[in-house]
Write a protein that holds these residues in place. Structure first.
Motif, PDB file in Angstrom:
ATOM      1  N   VAL A  10      18.240  30.496  -2.571  1.00 26.07           N
ATOM      2  CA  VAL A  10      18.384  31.931  -2.769  1.00 26.07           C
ATOM      3  C   VAL A  10      19.870  32.259  -2.663  1.00 26.07           C
ATOM      4  CG1 VAL A  10      17.762  34.233  -1.962  1.00 26.07           C
ATOM      5  CG2 VAL A  10      16.108  32.370  -1.765  1.00 26.07           C
ATOM      6  N   ARG A  11      20.457  32.628  -3.798  1.00 23.83           N
ATOM      7  CA  ARG A  11      21.873  33.003  -3.827  1.00 23.83           C
ATOM      8  C   ARG A  11      21.986  34.515  -3.667  1.00 23.83           C
ATOM      9  NH1 ARG A  11      20.799  29.183  -7.366  1.00 23.83           N
ATOM     10  NH2 ARG A  11      22.083  27.320  -7.415  1.00 23.83           N
ATOM     11  N   VAL A  12      22.927  34.918  -2.821  1.00 24.52           N
ATOM     12  CA  VAL A  12      23.160  36.353  -2.607  1.00 24.52           C
ATOM     13  C   VAL A  12      24.647  36.630  -2.612  1.00 24.52           C
ATOM     14  CG1 VAL A  12      21.012  36.751  -1.340  1.00 24.52           C
ATOM     15  CG2 VAL A  12      23.061  36.122  -0.085  1.00 24.52           C
ATOM     16  N   ARG A  20      15.320  40.370   0.652  1.00 27.31           N
ATOM     17  CA  ARG A  20      15.096  41.341  -0.417  1.00 27.31           C
ATOM     18  C   ARG A  20      14.973  40.644  -1.771  1.00 27.31           C
ATOM     19  NH1 ARG A  20      19.403  44.122   1.894  1.00 27.31           N
ATOM     20  NH2 ARG A  20      20.635  43.635   0.065  1.00 27.31           N
ATOM     21  N   ALA A  21      15.860  39.677  -2.023  1.00 29.43           N
ATOM     22  CA  ALA A  21      15.844  38.958  -3.297  1.00 29.43           C
ATOM     23  C   ALA A  21      14.560  38.148  -3.456  1.00 29.43           C
ATOM     24  CB  ALA A  21      17.063  38.042  -3.395  1.00 29.43           C
ATOM     25  N   LEU A  22      14.135  37.491  -2.392  1.00 32.64           N
ATOM     26  CA  LEU A  22      12.910  36.703  -2.452  1.00 32.64           C
ATOM     27  C   LEU A  22      11.705  37.605  -2.708  1.00 32.64           C
ATOM     28  CD1 LEU A  22      11.586  33.929  -2.243  1.00 32.64           C
ATOM     29  CD2 LEU A  22      11.393  34.311   0.227  1.00 32.64           C
ATOM     30  N   ALA A  23      11.646  38.733  -2.017  1.00 35.94           N
ATOM     31  CA  ALA A  23      10.544  39.673  -2.223  1.00 35.94           C
ATOM     32  C   ALA A  23      10.508  40.154  -3.674  1.00 35.94           C
ATOM     33  CB  ALA A  23      10.670  40.852  -1.266  1.00 35.94           C
ATOM     34  N   ALA A  62       8.579  44.526   2.952  1.00 36.65           N
ATOM     35  CA  ALA A  62       7.867  44.503   4.230  1.00 36.65           C
ATOM     36  C   ALA A  62       6.911  43.315   4.334  1.00 36.65           C
ATOM     37  CB  ALA A  62       7.104  45.804   4.422  1.00 36.65           C
ATOM     38  N   ASP A  63       6.568  42.703   3.204  1.00 39.91           N
ATOM     39  CA  ASP A  63       5.668  41.545   3.212  1.00 39.91           C
ATOM     40  C   ASP A  63       6.395  40.228   3.431  1.00 39.91           C
ATOM     41  OD1 ASP A  63       3.457  43.154   2.748  1.00 39.91           O
ATOM     42  OD2 ASP A  63       3.660  43.005   0.566  1.00 39.91           O
ATOM     43  N   VAL A  64       7.711  40.266   3.556  1.00 35.50           N
ATOM     44  CA  VAL A  64       8.523  39.066   3.720  1.00 35.50           C
ATOM     45  C   VAL A  64       9.241  39.150   5.057  1.00 35.50           C
ATOM     46  CG1 VAL A  64      10.410  37.700   2.741  1.00 35.50           C
ATOM     47  CG2 VAL A  64       8.844  38.909   1.228  1.00 35.50           C
ATOM     48  N   THR A  65       8.961  38.185   5.946  1.00 33.21           N
ATOM     49  CA  THR A  65       9.599  38.192   7.267  1.00 33.21           C
ATOM     50  C   THR A  65      10.221  36.835   7.554  1.00 33.21           C
ATOM     51  OG1 THR A  65       7.517  37.602   8.344  1.00 33.21           O
ATOM     52  CG2 THR A  65       8.069  39.938   8.245  1.00 33.21           C
ATOM     53  N   LEU A  66      11.344  36.879   8.223  1.00 32.34           N
ATOM     54  CA  LEU A  66      12.041  35.670   8.645  1.00 32.34           C
ATOM     55  C   LEU A  66      11.373  35.165   9.915  1.00 32.34           C
ATOM     56  CD1 LEU A  66      14.496  33.796   8.224  1.00 32.34           C
ATOM     57  CD2 LEU A  66      15.794  35.363   9.661  1.00 32.34           C
ATOM     58  N   SER A  67      10.851  33.930   9.881  1.00 32.23           N
ATOM     59  CA  SER A  67      10.177  33.408  11.068  1.00 32.23           C
ATOM     60  C   SER A  67      11.052  32.434  11.838  1.00 32.23           C
ATOM     61  CB  SER A  67       8.846  32.756  10.692  1.00 32.23           C
ATOM     62  OG  SER A  67       9.058  31.657   9.846  1.00 32.23           O
ATOM     63  N   ARG A  68      11.953  31.721  11.149  1.00 29.67           N
ATOM     64  CA  ARG A  68      12.819  30.754  11.825  1.00 29.67           C
ATOM     65  C   ARG A  68      14.069  30.549  10.990  1.00 29.67           C
ATOM     66  NH1 ARG A  68      11.508  24.504  13.048  1.00 29.67           N
ATOM     67  NH2 ARG A  68      13.175  24.151  14.532  1.00 29.67           N
ATOM     68  N   SER A  69      15.185  30.337  11.680  1.00 27.23           N
ATOM     69  CA  SER A  69      16.454  30.153  10.992  1.00 27.23           C
ATOM     70  C   SER A  69      17.198  28.979  11.608  1.00 27.23           C
ATOM     71  CB  SER A  69      17.284  31.431  11.110  1.00 27.23           C
ATOM     72  OG  SER A  69      18.540  31.256  10.519  1.00 27.23           O
ATOM     73  N   ILE A  70      17.612  28.039  10.767  1.00 28.81           N
ATOM     74  CA  ILE A  70      18.419  26.904  11.209  1.00 28.81           C
ATOM     75  C   ILE A  70      19.624  26.846  10.280  1.00 28.81           C
ATOM     76  CG2 ILE A  70      18.465  24.429  11.655  1.00 28.81           C
ATOM     77  CD1 ILE A  70      15.373  24.551  11.719  1.00 28.81           C
TER      78      ILE A  70
END
Length: 102
Positions: free
Chosen positions: A31-33, A48-51, A59-67
């Motif tokens: 995902v490029r932003v 937002r881009a993924l949604a 609102a249907d897209v949530t970040l669950s983990r970030s590495i």
């Protein structure tokens, strides 16, 4: 449904796809932003881009983990609807994968 993405901040355009191979996490949807990786701006722009690319509400897209630049995102939509959309984005075959006019 859980989706693994790799965020590329400060890109020249906003786009979703194709996939890239990661030795630790497997296949990641790129995902490029345009936003820089400052104060969560790139993460929010990526969500937002993924949604938009998946055709779901933000609102249907949530970040669950970030590495680092690898993010694990939960998308609240039926898998039978998401699977073909994710496959198209993974191949980067859809012209709608580009989300801005550049």
């Amino acid at each position: 449904m859980r989706v693994a993405i790799r965020v590329r901040p400060a890109s020249d355009r906003t786009a979703v796809g194709p996939t890239t191979a990661d030795p630790t996490h497997g296949q990641l949807l790129v995902v490029r932003v345009r936003e820089p990786a400052i104060a969560g701006r790139a993460n929010e722009a990526a969500l937002r881009a993924l949604a938009a690319a998946l055709g779901v509400r933000r609102a249907d897209v949530t970040l669950s983990r970030s590495i680092g630049k690898v993010k694990f995102v939960e998308v609240d939509a039926p898998p039978d609807i998401l699977a073909p959309r994710l496959e198209a984005l993974a191949q980067h075959s859809a012209p709608s994968a580009r989300l801005d006019s550049r």
